[in-house]
Design a protein around this motif. Structure first.
Motif, PDB file in Angstrom:
ATOM      1  N   ARG A  54       3.039   5.700   7.423  1.00  0.00           N
ATOM      2  CA  ARG A  54       3.834   6.819   6.872  1.00  0.00           C
ATOM      3  C   ARG A  54       4.439   6.473   5.505  1.00  0.00           C
ATOM      4  O   ARG A  54       4.792   7.369   4.743  1.00  0.00           O
ATOM      5  CB  ARG A  54       4.959   7.206   7.836  1.00  0.00           C
ATOM      6  CG  ARG A  54       4.469   7.947   9.075  1.00  0.00           C
ATOM      7  CD  ARG A  54       5.644   8.551   9.849  1.00  0.00           C
ATOM      8  NE  ARG A  54       5.241   8.990  11.179  1.00  0.00           N
ATOM      9  CZ  ARG A  54       4.611  10.131  11.438  1.00  0.00           C
ATOM     10  NH1 ARG A  54       4.309  10.955  10.461  1.00  0.00           N
ATOM     11  NH2 ARG A  54       4.283  10.437  12.684  1.00  0.00           N
ATOM     12  N   GLU A  76       1.447  10.496   0.519  1.00  0.00           N
ATOM     13  CA  GLU A  76       0.455  11.491   0.955  1.00  0.00           C
ATOM     14  C   GLU A  76      -0.617  11.600  -0.131  1.00  0.00           C
ATOM     15  O   GLU A  76      -0.302  11.573  -1.311  1.00  0.00           O
ATOM     16  CB  GLU A  76       1.122  12.867   1.126  1.00  0.00           C
ATOM     17  CG  GLU A  76       2.010  12.993   2.355  1.00  0.00           C
ATOM     18  CD  GLU A  76       1.219  13.107   3.659  1.00  0.00           C
ATOM     19  OE1 GLU A  76       0.015  13.409   3.606  1.00  0.00           O
ATOM     20  OE2 GLU A  76       1.839  12.871   4.723  1.00  0.00           O
ATOM     21  N   GLY A  77      -1.825  11.726   0.269  1.00  0.00           N
ATOM     22  CA  GLY A  77      -2.886  11.916  -0.718  1.00  0.00           C
ATOM     23  C   GLY A  77      -3.570  10.612  -1.104  1.00  0.00           C
ATOM     24  O   GLY A  77      -4.682  10.624  -1.611  1.00  0.00           O
ATOM     25  N   ARG A  78      -2.889   9.468  -0.867  1.00  0.00           N
ATOM     26  CA  ARG A  78      -3.540   8.181  -1.157  1.00  0.00           C
ATOM     27  C   ARG A  78      -4.420   7.806   0.038  1.00  0.00           C
ATOM     28  O   ARG A  78      -3.927   7.696   1.173  1.00  0.00           O
ATOM     29  CB  ARG A  78      -2.460   7.113  -1.386  1.00  0.00           C
ATOM     30  CG  ARG A  78      -3.007   5.721  -1.635  1.00  0.00           C
ATOM     31  CD  ARG A  78      -3.142   5.407  -3.086  1.00  0.00           C
ATOM     32  NE  ARG A  78      -3.890   4.179  -3.319  1.00  0.00           N
ATOM     33  CZ  ARG A  78      -3.337   2.996  -3.551  1.00  0.00           C
ATOM     34  NH1 ARG A  78      -2.028   2.888  -3.627  1.00  0.00           N
ATOM     35  NH2 ARG A  78      -4.100   1.930  -3.760  1.00  0.00           N
ATOM     36  N   THR A 113       0.128  10.119  13.000  1.00  0.00           N
ATOM     37  CA  THR A 113       0.629  10.440  11.656  1.00  0.00           C
ATOM     38  C   THR A 113      -0.091  11.623  11.028  1.00  0.00           C
ATOM     39  O   THR A 113       0.367  12.147  10.014  1.00  0.00           O
ATOM     40  CB  THR A 113       0.442   9.231  10.715  1.00  0.00           C
ATOM     41  OG1 THR A 113      -0.955   8.896  10.677  1.00  0.00           O
ATOM     42  CG2 THR A 113       1.241   8.027  11.175  1.00  0.00           C
ATOM     43  N   ARG A 146      -2.733  11.244   9.439  1.00  0.00           N
ATOM     44  CA  ARG A 146      -3.402  10.704   8.247  1.00  0.00           C
ATOM     45  C   ARG A 146      -4.839  10.342   8.589  1.00  0.00           C
ATOM     46  O   ARG A 146      -5.096   9.722   9.626  1.00  0.00           O
ATOM     47  CB  ARG A 146      -2.686   9.441   7.738  1.00  0.00           C
ATOM     48  CG  ARG A 146      -1.287   9.661   7.240  1.00  0.00           C
ATOM     49  CD  ARG A 146      -1.226  10.486   5.984  1.00  0.00           C
ATOM     50  NE  ARG A 146      -1.731   9.815   4.809  1.00  0.00           N
ATOM     51  CZ  ARG A 146      -0.974   9.186   3.910  1.00  0.00           C
ATOM     52  NH1 ARG A 146       0.329   9.135   4.081  1.00  0.00           N
ATOM     53  NH2 ARG A 146      -1.519   8.624   2.850  1.00  0.00           N
TER      54      ARG A 146
END
Ligand code: 13P
Ligand code: SF4
Length: 310
Positions: free
Chosen positions: A138, A142-144, A162, A164
């Motif tokens: 976390r 975000e986006g990586r 998460t 992700r």
């Protein structure tokens, strides 16, 4: 006095004489846990190794744990009672292959589970353990895009928690992949009031049946705090020792492996016999060492993890 008692007494004497601290993971034999100065999960043990002022750290665990202790506290002599105490997760992710893998994805943030070699740690941006993996993931913006290695089961579990998407190295733990879904279903039917607790290194179909999923220390805490009286434990059998000690009136049932074997015993952790620990305290061997440039490279991602874990 029994031989085990003699050995335990002599281990205590040698620890004092050599100013040594004995760290033990929850998966080693109960008799070794009982003589240790500190028993814990992977994160707690690395924190204990980092802060100890003892001259010698005897690590009743596996190679990557002792190596992490040396990386964090290089002026101490670090001893692993049996050099063959490896780990299938670490062995399944050789540093050269991992370097080629990360090179194909240069934009990815690399998170490696602590169950890996110093070579793999040196190629990582941040290390995690099962108790902080969610927090570490976390923390990545975000986006990586993220690479998660080497445990595909922990990776898949954290990806689900998460939301992700992560590129997973497809490694696994030989112990946690041994549990049988069919036998767990049968066991649950026989014990309808039992809570099922599982380590996230288990396969998804096993985790789907769990009431609680967590690191060894989290599983221990859950069984202590829960009002339930019966637990089916889906992880390595060594943890049952502390569960029974902290909750003597509760019942703990080890989840059955697929074959008729003791495959829920980690063969690497179990190399830390009382005899091996005693021998290592007498000789202060086998010592764990690593090249200084590698140690420094592997240290950064471990320190990042420790900073994010407070
Ligand atoms: P934790 O104790 O951090 O949950 O790790 C389990 C494990 O597999 C150690 O090898
Ligand atoms: Fe490695 Fe699995 Fe043993 Fe832990 S239980 S040391 S992950 S083989």
């Amino acid at each position: 006095m029994a031989v085990a008692d003699d050995l335990a007494e002599d281990i205590k004497r040698l620890k004092r004489e050599k100013n040594a601290v004995l760290l033990a993971h929850y998966y080693v034999d109960g008799e070794v846990q009982d003589v240790a100065d500190f028993v814990g999960d992977s994160l707690q043990l690395s924190q204990a190794a980092a802060s100890t002022t003892a001259d010698v750290i005897v690590f009743a665990g596996v190679h990557f744990m002792a190596e992490t202790a040396k990386i964090l506290n290089p002026t101490r002599r670090v001893v692993l009672p049996d050099l063959d105490a490896g780990c299938s997760l670490s062995d399944g992710c050789p540093a050269d292959r991992f370097a080629a893998f990360t090179a194909r994805h240069p934009d990815h943030y690399v998170i490696s589970y602590i169950n890996c070699s110093s070579g793999v740690k040196a190629l990582s941006d941040c290390i995690c353990t099962s108790s902080n993996a969610e927090k570490i993931v976390r923390s990545v913006p975000e986006g990586r895009p993220i690479i998660f290695a080497p445990d595909r089961n922990l990776g898949a579990f954290i990806a689900k928690q998460t939301g992700r998407e992560m590129l997973l190295w497809r490694g696994s733990c030989i112990v946690h992949e041994t549990f049988s879904e069919k036998k767990l279903i049968a066991l649950k039917l026989r014990h309808p009031d039992a809570r099922v607790v599982a380590h996230p290194e288990c396969e998804p179909q096993l985790l789907a049946m769990a009431d609680f999923i967590g690191s060894t220390s989290a599983l221990l805490k859950y069984t202590k705090d829960s009002p339930a009286h019966q637990f089916i434990v889906v992880t390595e059998s060594g943890i049952l020792h502390q569960m029974r000690r902290s909750s003597p009136h509760k019942e703990f049932i080890p989840a059955p492996p697929d074959a008729n074997c003791a495959c829920n015993d980690c063969p690497f952790m179990k190399k830390n016999t009382l005899e091996a620990v005693h021998r290592s305290l007498v000789t202060l061997e086998p010592e764990i060492t690593l090249p200084e440039d590698l140690r420094v490279k592997a240290l950064r991602p471990i320190e990042r993890m420790l900073e994010l874990s407070v």
